[in-house]
Each structure stands twice: as C-alpha cells, then as structure tokens.
Scaffold this active site. Structure first.
Site, mmCIF file in Angstrom:
data_model
loop_
_atom_site.group_PDB
_atom_site.id
_atom_site.type_symbol
_atom_site.label_atom_id
_atom_site.label_comp_id
_atom_site.label_asym_id
_atom_site.label_seq_id
_atom_site.Cartn_x
_atom_site.Cartn_y
_atom_site.Cartn_z
ATOM 1 N N CYS A 140 85.828 31.897 14.962
ATOM 2 C CA CYS A 140 87.072 32.675 15.033
ATOM 3 C C CYS A 140 87.227 33.750 13.956
ATOM 4 O O CYS A 140 87.247 34.932 14.265
ATOM 5 C CB CYS A 140 88.265 31.725 14.954
HETATM 6 N N1 LIG Z 1 86.205 26.585 17.924
HETATM 7 C C1 LIG Z 1 87.405 26.803 17.452
HETATM 8 O O1 LIG Z 1 87.775 26.281 16.404
HETATM 9 C C2 LIG Z 1 88.403 27.685 18.168
HETATM 10 C C3 LIG Z 1 89.743 27.630 17.789
HETATM 11 C C4 LIG Z 1 90.671 28.412 18.446
HETATM 12 C C5 LIG Z 1 90.245 29.265 19.457
HETATM 13 N N2 LIG Z 1 88.927 29.336 19.806
HETATM 14 C C6 LIG Z 1 88.571 30.231 20.899
HETATM 15 O O2 LIG Z 1 88.375 29.459 22.088
HETATM 16 C C7 LIG Z 1 87.328 30.019 22.886
HETATM 17 C C8 LIG Z 1 86.244 28.975 23.116
HETATM 18 O O3 LIG Z 1 85.691 28.606 21.851
HETATM 19 P P1 LIG Z 1 84.848 27.287 21.651
HETATM 20 O O4 LIG Z 1 84.699 27.124 20.175
HETATM 21 O O5 LIG Z 1 85.396 26.174 22.442
HETATM 22 O O6 LIG Z 1 83.441 27.731 22.295
HETATM 23 P P2 LIG Z 1 82.235 26.746 22.696
HETATM 24 O O7 LIG Z 1 81.020 27.616 22.683
HETATM 25 O O8 LIG Z 1 82.273 25.515 21.871
HETATM 26 O O9 LIG Z 1 82.570 26.327 24.185
HETATM 27 C C9 LIG Z 1 82.626 27.221 25.241
HETATM 28 C C10 LIG Z 1 82.028 26.571 26.471
HETATM 29 O O10 LIG Z 1 82.162 27.494 27.555
HETATM 30 C C11 LIG Z 1 81.001 27.382 28.348
HETATM 31 N N3 LIG Z 1 80.901 28.569 29.182
HETATM 32 C C12 LIG Z 1 80.432 29.781 28.875
HETATM 33 N N4 LIG Z 1 80.535 30.614 29.916
HETATM 34 C C13 LIG Z 1 81.068 29.898 30.907
HETATM 35 C C14 LIG Z 1 81.406 30.188 32.235
HETATM 36 N N5 LIG Z 1 81.209 31.417 32.727
HETATM 37 N N6 LIG Z 1 81.960 29.217 32.971
HETATM 38 C C15 LIG Z 1 82.159 27.979 32.457
HETATM 39 N N7 LIG Z 1 81.836 27.633 31.206
HETATM 40 C C16 LIG Z 1 81.306 28.586 30.445
HETATM 41 C C17 LIG Z 1 79.887 27.179 27.369
HETATM 42 O O11 LIG Z 1 78.746 26.599 27.980
HETATM 43 C C18 LIG Z 1 80.545 26.260 26.350
HETATM 44 O O12 LIG Z 1 80.344 24.901 26.670
HETATM 45 C C19 LIG Z 1 86.858 31.251 22.132
HETATM 46 O O13 LIG Z 1 87.566 32.356 22.601
HETATM 47 C C20 LIG Z 1 87.264 30.966 20.701
HETATM 48 O O14 LIG Z 1 87.467 32.144 19.958
HETATM 49 C C21 LIG Z 1 87.996 28.539 19.200
#
Ligand SMILES: NC(=O)c1ccc[n+]([C@@H]2O[C@H](COP(=O)([O-])OP(=O)(O)OC[C@H]3O[C@@H](n4cnc5c(N)ncnc54)[C@H](O)[C@@H]3O)[C@@H](O)[C@H]2O)c1
Length: 443
Positions: A277
């Site tokens: 993030c």
């Molecule tokens: N990790 C954090 O602490 C956090 C906190 C707040 C917000 N976010 C936001 O949340 C969002 C997700 O982050 P995350 O950390 O969970 O990412 P992540 O990489 O852990 O998980 C995302 C998942 O989405 C899947 N994916 C990708 N493309 C896809 C598709 N077309 N269809 C279905 N699945 C698909 C991936 O395989 C993966 O498993 C981002 O925008 C991030 O900025 C993350």
C-alpha cells in the site's frame, strides 16, 4: 422484476443473512473479508485466478500466516466458504466484493489490469439484482470510469438491474488489535440505492459504516489515509538523518513528543517503505494529478526521501565496518527481517530487497533470516534465491555485521547483540538491550 423490488429483495437477504457473499481475489484482503462475513453468519464464495491458491484452500490449507488452516478447513467442509476458480459461479453471489491487486507499471503509473480483468468476469456473469463493490485501493473515479462502463456494456442498467459501490479496505495485516471485523467501513455508492445496499451489507459484519456522498469520496479517503502515512514517515526519516548528524536519538525524540496529548501522532523511521500500500498508493494520486495538469509535490518529495533510505542505511553500515577496519567488500552481512513490517509473512515491496541489492553491489557476502519467510524466490522485482539462515550463536559470531531491517517480536535481541560483532539497527529494536550497546549502530 421492478427495480425497487430487486433492491428490496437484496436488502432483505442481507438483513436476514441469506444472501451469498462472493469475494474476488483471495489474498491478504480478500481472505480476512471472507472470514468477517462467515463470522457474521453468511455463506461465502471465494474466487481467484490463481488455481494453486484455490486448490490449497479447498484442501483446507492457508497460505497466509494469520489466517489459520483449521478455520479454513472447517468453513470449507461445512459449506460456509466455497473457494473456486470457476468465474461462471459469480452469478451465484448476491454481493460481489472485488479485492484484486492494484500495482504500478514500469513507469510507476497505475496498472488497473486486474481490476478491469475481474470486472469483465463479473460482467459476463452479471445477473439482475447483484451488488458489486470495488475494495481495491485506487485513484478517485476508478469505479465510475473504469468499472461501471464494463458492467454497462452488458446492457444492464445501474440502479435498476445492478448496484455498484466503492468501499476501501483498511486491513492492517499482523495487527492483533484491528481486523476486518472491527475497523469502521467507509462506503460510497454510484447512486443512492447502491449506497443503501452496500451500507446494509457492511452493517452485517462491521462495527460501524460511514456512508459518504459518492464513490470518489470513498476512493479519495483511502488514498488520503495512505498518503498521510507516506508523508509522515518521510518526515521522520529525514529527521532521523538530521538528528543523527546532531547526535540526537530520533526515537527518543519521538517518544518524548508523543507524550503531548493532542496535535501529534507518532510515526517511526525505518529502512524505507514496504508493503502493497504505502509505497504504491500515493502514486495513484500523483498520476491523477498529472492528468489534471497538477503536481503533488508533497507526495513526490516523500517518495524521494523514503526510497533514499536503504542507501542511507548501507552508508551507515559501511562506515561502521570501516571504523572496525573492515571494507564492505568481502564482509559477511546478515539482514534480519525481510518482511516489510513486524510479524507478517509478506515481503512485497520490502526495503530489505533494496538493502540486499545495495550490499551485494558493494561486494558484501549476504544472507538473511526471517522467522516468517523461510526462503526467497526470484520475482519480477528481485533476483534473490536464498534460504533463511538459522540464528545460532556461531552463525551470529561468524558475521561481520547483522542488519536489523524488520523488528519481528520473535527475535531475542539480547542474544543477537551478545553474539554478533556489529549490529546495525534501523528500527530501534535493540532499545531494551543492556549489554554490548557499543556494538549497536542505529541507522
Ligand atoms: N495487503 C494489505 O495490507 C492491504 C490493505 C488495504 C488495502 N489493500 C488493497 O487491497 C487490494 C488487494 O491487496 P492484497 O494485499 O489482498 O493483494 P494479494 O496479492 O494478497 O491478493 C490479491 C489476489 O487477487 C488475485 N487476482 C488477481 N487478479 C485476479 C482476477 N482477475 N480475478 C480474480 N482474482 C485475481 C490474486 O491471485 C491474489 O490472490 C489492493 O488494491 C491493495 O492495495 C491491501
């Protein structure tokens, strides 16, 4: 069916918890969200394009340290959580929450490929009466300008056939005090019915729902939160360098300043920014500003200061070795903690990689230890294939320097300082260590 009937049917199913909740993207955000809705009494469907993740979940195995495997196994076996890679099953969900990555591309501009790709899956399966919520962090206007047009290509109408909202995820992985189930949820709707339904959905699982005027406010809220962190961390990082030159301990200054009961919030310096993030999201805003003919100087400056920190740390480490008549070239340096922050198993964007790269470029013989990350494999961003070394007394003694990049609570800092000859500490992790302080260099 008349549009208000569709909305009322969905609303009733949310309130009586018969609605099925679909989560797209089963990562650090998506899995905890599933957990929250299962805990609230809903049946959930989890979708991911990564079949290895789906297979692992179906076998009852977690790939995220703080989500226990036995919980997954229980929910999968009793049908409260159905993980699948079959996107046609999206039609089964009454509400679909999109939690896919929102990275930067090579030129550090927003890369919305995953959001667009996912939305196309949703559009393909879209049926009357579904609520779609984007949770991925992104720049203001994404829901309206990127997601909505793809859904509208189906010929279905917003506010009549389907509903669309944005609600930012505020998950803080590894934080024992705050989980998806006790963090207030900000929600913006694409039109009034969408807001009402999305707010109703989150009221079922979250302690407090904060409705805002539209999706853009909700999108901007998340970017503000993360930019605020990036800018304040940059400020203390810059002050760390200045105070060090003045022989003042920045951590002691911050501890003193935070005794002020108002008007000051403590942020801490470190070896640079990490995670999915804080190093990324502010640049979504920078890009949007550029599109509007503006520059965001605070954000750019913060980025510059924060990305310069690994170079500063390695310079301090090189100087400390030099004082001990050792060149960096050929010295054995072990980096402790490659996760981007304390007590998590996530190394994405971790400053530890920049540290390892700089050390290696300077000719150091590098190794690492991380109790949460047993090995490093090559990725798009780094080329390291290393195994975490055991932190035995002999191993520590064999190193010319131990560099604390992440202050995991599993570390025994007394032990580390006792056996290492030089400890460079970027987190003030050794503040409680009494013996051997002459071996510690804060950086
Ligand atoms: N990790 C954090 O602490 C956090 C906190 C707040 C917000 N976010 C936001 O949340 C969002 C997700 O982050 P995350 O950390 O969970 O990412 P992540 O990489 O852990 O998980 C995302 C998942 O989405 C899947 N994916 C990708 N493309 C896809 C598709 N077309 N269809 C279905 N699945 C698909 C991936 O395989 C993966 O498993 C981002 O925008 C991030 O900025 C993350």
């Amino acid at each position: 069916m008349h549009e208000t009937t569709l909305a009322s049917t969905l609303e009733a199913s949310l309130v009586n918890k018969t609605a099925k909740i679909g989560v797209l993207g089963l990562g650090y955000v998506g899995l905890p969200l599933i957990r929250t809705f299962v805990a609230a009494g809903f049946q959930t469907l989890g979708f991911d394009v990564d079949e290895s993740k789906v297979n692992s979940l179906q076998a009852g195995k977690s790939y995220i340290e703080h989500i226990p495997s036995d919980w997954i196994a229980r929910c999968v076996s009793d049908g409260r959580f159905s993980p699948t890679a079959d996107m046609s099953r999206l039609a089964e969900a009454d509400a679909v929450l999109i939690c896919v990555p929102t990275p930067l591309n090579r030129s550090r501009d927003p890369d919305l490929f995953c959001v667009e790709d996912t939305t196309r899956y949703v559009a393909k399966a879209l049926r009357a009466g579904q609520l779609i919520v984007l949770e991925s962090t992104t720049y203001p206007s994404t829901t309206r300008d990127v997601v909505l047009p793809i859904l509208e290509q189906t010929g279905k109408k917003l506010g009549e056939d389907f509903f669309l909202a944005y609600s930012p995820e505020r998950e803080d992985p590894g934080n024992p005090d705050f989980t998806a189930g006790n963090i207030p949820k900000v929600v913006g709707g694409s039109e009034p019915l969408s807001l009402r339904l999305a707010a109703q959905l989150y009221r079922q699982g979250m302690p407090e729902v904060i409705p805002v005027s539209n999706c853009e406010v909700a999108e901007a809220c998340k970017i503000l939160e993360n930019t605020y962190r990036a800018v304040n961390i940059a400020l203390v990082n810059e002050l760390k360098i200045l105070f060090d030159r003045l022989n003042i301990d920045v951590w002691e200054v911050i501890d003193a300043a935070k005794t002020k009961p108002f008007g000051f919030q403590a942020f801490y310096p470190g070896p640079g920014l990490g995670g999915h993030c804080i190093p990324i999201d502010p640049f979504y805003l920078t890009w949007l500003a550029r599109c509007s003919g503006m520059t965001t100087r605070f954000i750019e400056l913060a980025g510059e200061v924060n990305t310069g920190m690994p170079t500063y740390v390695v310079r301090r480490l090189t100087d400390a070795l030099n004082e001990r008549r050792k060149p960096l070239h050929g010295s054995k340096v072990c980096v402790l903690g490659v996760a981007y922050k304390r007590d998590v198993d996530d190394a994405r964007e971790s400053p530890a990689f920049a540290l390892l790269q700089l050390l290696q470029a300077g000719g150091a013989d590098i190794s690492y230890n991380d109790p949460h990350i047993p090995q490093l494999s090559k990725t798009r961003h780094h080329h390291f294939t290393l195994k975490s070394c055991d932190l035995t007394a002999d191993f520590l003694a064999s190193q010319d320097c131990v560099l604390i990049a992440t202050d995991h609570s599993a570390y025994d800092y007394d032990f580390i300082v006792r056996h290492a000859s030089l400890v460079v500490d970027t987190r003030n992790a050794t503040k409680g260590v009494r013996e051997g302080r002459e071996k510690i260099v804060k950086a």
